[in-house]
Design a protein around this motif. Structure first.
Motif, PDB file in Angstrom:
ATOM      1  N   THR A 138       0.836  -1.204   0.000  1.00 51.87           N
ATOM      2  CA  THR A 138       0.000   0.000   0.000  1.00 51.87           C
ATOM      3  C   THR A 138       0.869   1.251   0.000  1.00 51.87           C
ATOM      4  O   THR A 138       1.840   1.340   0.750  1.00 51.87           O
ATOM      5  N   ILE A 139       0.530   2.199  -0.856  1.00 51.00           N
ATOM      6  CA  ILE A 139       1.201   3.496  -0.903  1.00 51.00           C
ATOM      7  C   ILE A 139       0.189   4.564  -0.492  1.00 51.00           C
ATOM      8  O   ILE A 139      -0.941   4.586  -0.981  1.00 51.00           O
ATOM      9  N   TYR A 140       0.607   5.449   0.407  1.00 52.37           N
ATOM     10  CA  TYR A 140      -0.282   6.477   0.933  1.00 52.37           C
ATOM     11  C   TYR A 140       0.010   7.823   0.266  1.00 52.37           C
ATOM     12  O   TYR A 140       1.155   8.127  -0.071  1.00 52.37           O
ATOM     13  N   ALA A 141      -1.033   8.626   0.112  1.00 55.91           N
ATOM     14  CA  ALA A 141      -0.866   9.950  -0.503  1.00 55.91           C
ATOM     15  C   ALA A 141      -1.936  10.886   0.048  1.00 55.91           C
ATOM     16  O   ALA A 141      -2.941  10.454   0.615  1.00 55.91           O
ATOM     17  N   ASN A 142      -1.704  12.183  -0.132  1.00 57.59           N
ATOM     18  CA  ASN A 142      -2.726  13.177   0.228  1.00 57.59           C
ATOM     19  C   ASN A 142      -2.631  14.362  -0.719  1.00 57.59           C
ATOM     20  O   ASN A 142      -1.882  14.341  -1.699  1.00 57.59           O
ATOM     21  N   SER A 143      -3.368  15.426  -0.416  1.00 57.85           N
ATOM     22  CA  SER A 143      -3.442  16.566  -1.332  1.00 57.85           C
ATOM     23  C   SER A 143      -2.422  17.660  -1.027  1.00 57.85           C
ATOM     24  O   SER A 143      -2.227  18.569  -1.824  1.00 57.85           O
ATOM     25  N   THR A 144      -1.736  17.555   0.112  1.00 59.34           N
ATOM     26  CA  THR A 144      -0.825  18.634   0.512  1.00 59.34           C
ATOM     27  C   THR A 144       0.635  18.328   0.217  1.00 59.34           C
ATOM     28  O   THR A 144       1.469  19.219   0.248  1.00 59.34           O
ATOM     29  N   MET A 145       0.950  17.061  -0.047  1.00 61.15           N
ATOM     30  CA  MET A 145       2.333  16.662  -0.315  1.00 61.15           C
ATOM     31  C   MET A 145       2.387  15.795  -1.574  1.00 61.15           C
ATOM     32  O   MET A 145       1.443  15.075  -1.890  1.00 61.15           O
ATOM     33  N   ASN A 146       3.507  15.872  -2.283  1.00 62.71           N
ATOM     34  CA  ASN A 146       3.757  14.984  -3.405  1.00 62.71           C
ATOM     35  C   ASN A 146       4.393  13.698  -2.888  1.00 62.71           C
ATOM     36  O   ASN A 146       5.429  13.751  -2.237  1.00 62.71           O
ATOM     37  N   MET A 147       3.768  12.548  -3.155  1.00 65.90           N
ATOM     38  CA  MET A 147       4.423  11.276  -2.886  1.00 65.90           C
ATOM     39  C   MET A 147       5.248  10.937  -4.122  1.00 65.90           C
ATOM     40  O   MET A 147       4.720  10.608  -5.186  1.00 65.90           O
ATOM     41  N   ALA A 148       6.586  11.066  -3.992  1.00 70.67           N
ATOM     42  CA  ALA A 148       7.484  10.858  -5.127  1.00 70.67           C
ATOM     43  C   ALA A 148       7.865   9.385  -5.220  1.00 70.67           C
ATOM     44  O   ALA A 148       8.390   8.813  -4.268  1.00 70.67           O
ATOM     45  N   LEU A 149       7.600   8.765  -6.353  1.00 69.88           N
ATOM     46  CA  LEU A 149       7.893   7.357  -6.584  1.00 69.88           C
ATOM     47  C   LEU A 149       8.989   7.247  -7.645  1.00 69.88           C
ATOM     48  O   LEU A 149       8.809   7.674  -8.782  1.00 69.88           O
ATOM     49  N   PHE A 150      10.131   6.652  -7.253  1.00 70.32           N
ATOM     50  CA  PHE A 150      11.256   6.490  -8.166  1.00 70.32           C
ATOM     51  C   PHE A 150      11.328   5.022  -8.602  1.00 70.32           C
ATOM     52  O   PHE A 150      11.596   4.135  -7.797  1.00 70.32           O
ATOM     53  N   PHE A 151      11.076   4.767  -9.884  1.00 71.46           N
ATOM     54  CA  PHE A 151      11.076   3.406 -10.410  1.00 71.46           C
ATOM     55  C   PHE A 151      12.463   3.040 -10.952  1.00 71.46           C
ATOM     56  O   PHE A 151      13.250   3.922 -11.304  1.00 71.46           O
ATOM     57  N   PRO A 152      12.775   1.740 -11.056  1.00 66.31           N
ATOM     58  CA  PRO A 152      14.091   1.323 -11.551  1.00 66.31           C
ATOM     59  C   PRO A 152      14.340   1.725 -13.001  1.00 66.31           C
ATOM     60  O   PRO A 152      15.480   1.899 -13.415  1.00 66.31           O
ATOM     61  N   SER A 153      13.254   1.855 -13.778  1.00 70.67           N
ATOM     62  CA  SER A 153      13.360   2.263 -15.188  1.00 70.67           C
ATOM     63  C   SER A 153      12.377   3.398 -15.452  1.00 70.67           C
ATOM     64  O   SER A 153      11.497   3.675 -14.638  1.00 70.67           O
ATOM     65  N   ASP A 154      12.526   4.042 -16.602  1.00 69.67           N
ATOM     66  CA  ASP A 154      11.640   5.152 -16.952  1.00 69.67           C
ATOM     67  C   ASP A 154      10.186   4.684 -17.082  1.00 69.67           C
ATOM     68  O   ASP A 154       9.919   3.560 -17.513  1.00 69.67           O
TER      69      ASP A 154
END
Length: 271
Positions: free
Chosen positions: A26-42
């Motif tokens: 599970t990944i959590y997110a909201n409207s006030t912060m950017n949840m930055a997701l860095f993947f192994p490839s583009d």
């Protein structure tokens, strides 16, 4: 959901071994912060199953960074396909407060590979070989963890809160990996339902938000992690991590949390 149906109708399916994947993270997110997701490839394509979640990425110049934001609403799912054909999927959930605002995705989190509807024999042969190699690697890691659990403890870094203690018992470097042996001792009067144990590299001062940073260290393999720890008992288990060396101003941060409660233990250690 309509977006997902459209994606599948283009002729892409997930490889057969994806049927055996473990429970989605599970990944959590909201409207006030950017949840930055860095993947192994583009990232080549990314979609969410509900309109209260928005996943953005650079569509013109491909990058491995995606940003997830959310407004309060029902849980959904995130599906991402990278340029190397890897498929990643997660449960996404709204949270008022985020424990951290970035996550580095490990290639082992992929649920499979994108492929044509009609299986290609060469591709199938490669997938079979990759599966054998992966299973062999996991078996070897499992044996190494069993051996570590039998060794005398070399460390005793401990934190105890409300009858629940978390201890680092051993910490070994082996080739390009780090083996960390943990112990949870439930001396409280109620059972402990395991939610997660996460590790971070921490630098800066938390009182100064501009300088404080938590970088997650994602495990390659988890060995004998419990689901429930009955009160009055203890358990030892091992996390295998990619090799890392902390800078002199960094600390190792370990967060242990229980499901559906606020009971948690946070342990900091300067290696």
């Amino acid at each position: 959901m309509k977006k997902l149906v459209i994606l599948l109708s283009l002729g892409f399916v997930i490889s057969a071994h994806a049927k055996n994947v473990q429970t989605l993270d599970t990944i959590y997110a909201n409207s006030t912060m950017n949840m930055a997701l860095f993947f192994p490839s583009d990232i080549r394509q990314g979609i969410t199953g509900s309109d209260n979640f928005v996943f953005t990425y650079n569509r013109e110049k491909q990058q491995n960074l995606g940003l997830l934001k959310a407004t309060k609403g029902v849980d959904s799912n995130l599906l991402v396909i990278t340029t190397d054909g890897k498929v990643y999927t997660y449960i996404i959930r709204y949270a008022e407060h985020l424990e951290f605002s970035n996550r580095f995705i490990n290639v082992l989190e992929s649920i499979g590979n994108e492929k044509p509807t009609i299986p290609d024999k060469i591709v199938q042969k490669k997938l079979k070989k990759d599966t054998i190699v992966k299973n062999t690697t996991l078996n070897r890691l499992g044996k190494s963890c069993d051996a570590l659990l039998k060794l005398p403890e070399r460390k005793h870094i401990k934190k105890k809160i409300e009858g629940l203690s978390l201890t680092i018992k051993n910490f070994y470097y082996l080739n390009d990996k780090v083996f960390v042996q943990f112990e949870i001792d439930n001396d409280s009067e109620v059972d402990f339902d395991f939610d997660f144990l996460r590790l971070f590299r921490v630098s800066g001062n938390k009182k100064r938000k501009s300088s404080y940073q938590e970088l997650p260290i994602l495990p390659i393999y988890k060995h004998h992690v419990p689901n429930t720890l009955v009160h009055g008992t203890k358990v030892r288990f091992v996390y295998v991590l990619p090799k890392f060396v902390l800078d002199k101003n960094e600390k190792l941060l370990v967060k242990l949390k229980e499901q559906s409660t606020n009971r948690s233990v946070v342990l900091k250690w300067r290696i």
